[in-house]
Scaffold this motif. Structure first.
Motif, short mmCIF file in Angstrom:
data_model
loop_
_atom_site.label_atom_id
_atom_site.label_comp_id
_atom_site.label_asym_id
_atom_site.label_seq_id
_atom_site.Cartn_x
_atom_site.Cartn_y
_atom_site.Cartn_z
N PHE A 51 6.56 -2.35 -7.48
CA PHE A 51 4.97 -2.41 -7.05
C PHE A 51 4.45 -1.56 -8.26
CE2 PHE A 51 7.01 -3.40 -3.14
CZ PHE A 51 6.23 -4.52 -2.69
N SER A 52 5.02 -1.52 -9.40
CA SER A 52 4.06 -1.03 -10.45
C SER A 52 2.99 -1.94 -10.87
CB SER A 52 5.15 -0.63 -11.54
OG SER A 52 5.60 -1.89 -12.11
N THR A 53 3.24 -3.16 -10.78
CA THR A 53 2.02 -4.17 -11.27
C THR A 53 2.18 -5.22 -10.06
OG1 THR A 53 3.64 -5.58 -12.31
CG2 THR A 53 2.35 -3.70 -13.63
N GLY A 54 3.16 -5.42 -9.35
CA GLY A 54 3.05 -6.38 -8.08
C GLY A 54 2.18 -5.82 -6.93
N LEU A 55 1.82 -6.56 -6.18
CA LEU A 55 0.65 -6.24 -5.14
C LEU A 55 1.34 -6.67 -3.78
CD1 LEU A 55 -2.69 -7.35 -7.11
CD2 LEU A 55 -1.54 -4.96 -6.75
N THR A 56 1.23 -5.71 -2.78
CA THR A 56 1.65 -6.28 -1.34
C THR A 56 0.82 -7.39 -0.84
OG1 THR A 56 -0.05 -4.29 -0.57
CG2 THR A 56 2.38 -3.87 -0.74
N ARG A 57 -0.60 -7.51 -1.31
CA ARG A 57 -1.58 -8.47 -0.79
C ARG A 57 -0.76 -9.77 -1.26
NH1 ARG A 57 -4.86 -10.47 -4.99
NH2 ARG A 57 -5.33 -9.15 -6.60
#
Length: 338
Positions: A51-57
């Motif tokens: 989740f350094s650039t990935g998004l939970t949304r």
């Protein structure tokens, strides 16, 4: 399950026996679309992301599925799982992102790939490496064919990504030769579409965000440099076809849209499609920025039966709609999304 990725191209390649599939970088722009399509096809999906650039949304809509699991993990660290297939999409892909921590970018490309290859060797999983057109650098051959060795600066501002991906390819082929791991290597050319971040830093998202927010549209250089833009639906189709291809097809295989546009032409299209009154301004071209970029996809057409279908104007409108929806959220929600 609702999905933003069209299913029309996937049926003969993805609806196979149920598999346990690891998508490294699964909360990112490309990875989240891939997770969605694999789940829709009935597979069990493990989304691994730091989740350094990935998004939970990006993956929120998938959480209701019992076949979807999220593992917060950095592939720089070893991981023990039992899987049938591995997609390695875990690495920042835009210059501002991968240049913000170049040493970790290199570690992700090299040590991360090594960890996933060792996992594949232990479990017997087939593994796909999302390599990049950046391995060609600022090319002297145009369009770029897979046999071209490239023109890459090994110590420039982009080298952490360019050379990291080149080294990862070497590791993949060495594991294939030494440990008989079933590998697939694709070289991805400029991809765009919904779920790009507003702060992504790549040219399509930059132009769309600037146009929608009334900012000047910034072109680096004179705008004559070229890129070939592939919509995310088409790219995911190519990844799936490559993973399902004969074991003898290791790659590398170019995946991208062979239609070439200048950056100036892209800016004008974005202005026209958004109805923006933004002005175009010019800034100096960054170091090592490629002057031309267009894939030769002869191999993908012949071996995968793959070619992109989405025209630039259609893909841009879907991307613009994505950012419009994002920007119409309340300020607190938007801050959390970005």
């Amino acid at each position: 399950m609702q999905t933003s990725v069209h299913s029309r191209n996937y049926s003969s390649h993805i609806h196979q026996a149920r598999k346990r599939i690891l998508v490294a970088g699964g909360a990112g722009f490309l990875g989240s679309h891939l997770c969605e399509v694999l789940l829709e096809a009935g597979h069990e999906v493990i989304c691994l992301d730091n989740f350094s650039t990935g998004l939970t949304r990006n993956i929120a809509r998938l959480n209701h599925s019992d076949a979807f699991n999220i593992v917060a993990h950095d592939i720089v660290l070893p991981i023990e799982l039992e899987v049938d297939e591995i997609y390695n999409l875990a690495c920042p892909a835009s210059p501002p992102q991968y240049q913000s921590d170049p040493i970790h970018t290199m570690k992700t490309c090299v040590i991360g790939s090594l960890n996933l290859l060792e996992l594949a060797a232990r479990t017997g999983a087939r593994i796909l490496q999302a390599s990049t057109s950046e391995v060609y650098g600022d090319p002297h051959v145009h369009p770029q064919v897979e046999s071209y060795w490239g023109n890459v600066n090994p110590f420039g501002p982009r080298s952490c990504y360019d050379e990291g991906k080149r080294c990862a390819e070497t590791l993949f082929f060495d594991f294939h030769k030494t440990h008989h791991v079933e590998i697939k290597v694709v070289r991805i050319f400029n991809t765009y579409g919904p779920r790009m971040r507003p702060d992504d830093g790549r040219v399509v998202s930059n132009f769309v965000v600037q146009a929608l927010t009334g900012q000047d549209i910034t072109i680096y250089g004179d705008g004559s440099q070229t890129r070939s833009f592939c919509f995310v639906d088409d790219l995911i189709d190519g990844l799936i076809r490559m993973m399902a291809s004969s074991a003898s097809l290791t790659g590398p295989v170019n995946l991208g849209n062979p239609r070439e546009f200048t950056i100036g032409e892209l800016a004008e299209q974005v202005i026209g499609l958004t109805g923006s009154r933004s002005k175009i301004i010019h800034r100096p071209l960054p170091a090592d920025d490629p002057r031309q970029r267009r894939p030769d996809i002869t191999l993908a057409i012949r071996e995968l039966g793959w070619r992109p279908n989405v025209e630039l104007a259609s893909g841009l409108m879907q991307t613009i709609d994505h950012f419009n929806r994002l920007f119409t959220r309340t300020a607190p929600d938007l801050a959390g999304a970005i």
